[in-house]
Design an enzyme around this catalytic site. Structure first.
Site, short mmCIF file in Angstrom:
data_model
loop_
_atom_site.label_atom_id
_atom_site.label_comp_id
_atom_site.label_asym_id
_atom_site.label_seq_id
_atom_site.Cartn_x
_atom_site.Cartn_y
_atom_site.Cartn_z
N HIS A 191 0.85 -1.18 0.00
CA HIS A 191 0.00 0.00 0.00
C HIS A 191 0.89 1.24 0.00
O HIS A 191 2.04 1.18 0.44
CB HIS A 191 -0.90 0.01 1.23
CG HIS A 191 -1.94 -1.06 1.22
ND1 HIS A 191 -3.05 -0.99 2.02
CD2 HIS A 191 -2.05 -2.22 0.53
CE1 HIS A 191 -3.80 -2.07 1.82
NE2 HIS A 191 -3.20 -2.83 0.92
N GLU A 234 1.07 3.94 1.82
CA GLU A 234 1.62 4.32 3.12
C GLU A 234 2.73 3.37 3.55
O GLU A 234 3.79 3.79 4.02
CB GLU A 234 0.52 4.33 4.21
CG GLU A 234 -0.59 5.31 3.95
CD GLU A 234 -1.79 4.69 3.23
OE1 GLU A 234 -2.90 5.22 3.41
OE2 GLU A 234 -1.61 3.71 2.49
N CYS A 294 -6.27 2.16 5.54
CA CYS A 294 -6.98 0.90 5.80
C CYS A 294 -6.57 0.35 7.16
O CYS A 294 -5.77 0.96 7.87
CB CYS A 294 -6.64 -0.11 4.70
SG CYS A 294 -4.93 -0.71 4.79
N CYS A 330 -2.63 -0.13 7.36
CA CYS A 330 -1.86 1.12 7.37
C CYS A 330 -2.11 1.94 8.62
O CYS A 330 -1.19 2.53 9.18
CB CYS A 330 -2.16 1.93 6.11
SG CYS A 330 -1.63 1.08 4.60
#
Length: 182
Positions: free
Chosen positions: A74, A76, A107, A110
């Site tokens: 992801h 991040e 999410c 993260c």
């Protein structure tokens, strides 16, 4: 070599970048997410780490889940991992006061990583409902997750430039981008 390789277009963006305000920084993260979709190099998510005192960009990243065949890639997580590898530290605290600017509400994974990454501020644009509207599963987060981050000394600002970020999800759906879920 970065832990999570970023697309060529991102690696060739001019640096250094210094942005003074939260709005400028979040618009940069949204730009990253849009370019990732337009270039066909990953999902509709972008993130950037900035020094909160100087405004200097520390690291920028985009979602690389599909290109890297890696569920944790992801935006991040890529920003955290690449910055930490570069400074050879498991926390960003040695860089001073650091903020993460994300094109979307983090999410479950993260948001869980934010306290351990060593950031002092989270600013996000789109809400989880924007990501979920095109089919992404953002996972189950703790109730009152923002308040829990604040209790750890992390400032949280959500929904800044939300519409601009939500438009990137609409673009991703229009171009038929891959929606992946756990």
């Amino acid at each position: 070599m970065a832990r999570f390789p970023m697309p060529d277009w991102l690696n060739t963006m001019p640096k250094p970048i210094i942005l003074a305000t939260d709005e400028e920084r979040i618009l940069y993260a949204i730009l990253l997410s849009r370019l990732n979709v337009e270039q066909g190099t990953g999902g509709p998510f972008g993130a950037a780490l900035f020094n909160l005192e100087t405004g200097e960009l520390i690291e920028s990243a985009v979602n690389r889940v599909v290109p890297e065949s890696c569920s944790v890639a992801h935006a991040e997580m890529c920003a955290f991992a690449n910055a930490q590898e570069r400074i050879e530290r498991f926390t960003l605290m040695s860089l001073g006061s650091v903020g993460i600017y994300s094109s979307c509400e983090p999410c479950a994974m993260c948001s869980g990583a934010i306290p351990w990454a060593g950031v002092k501020k989270l600013v996000y644009a789109a809400h989880r409902s924007d990501a979920e509207s095109v089919g992404f599963d953002e996972g189950d987060k703790a109730d009152q997750w923002e308040e829990k981050l604040r209790a750890r000394g992390i400032d949280v600002i959500g929904g800044l430039c939300q519409q601009e970020a939500a438009d990137v999800f609409k673009l991703y759906a229009t171009v038929g981008g891959t929606v992946y879920n756990g």
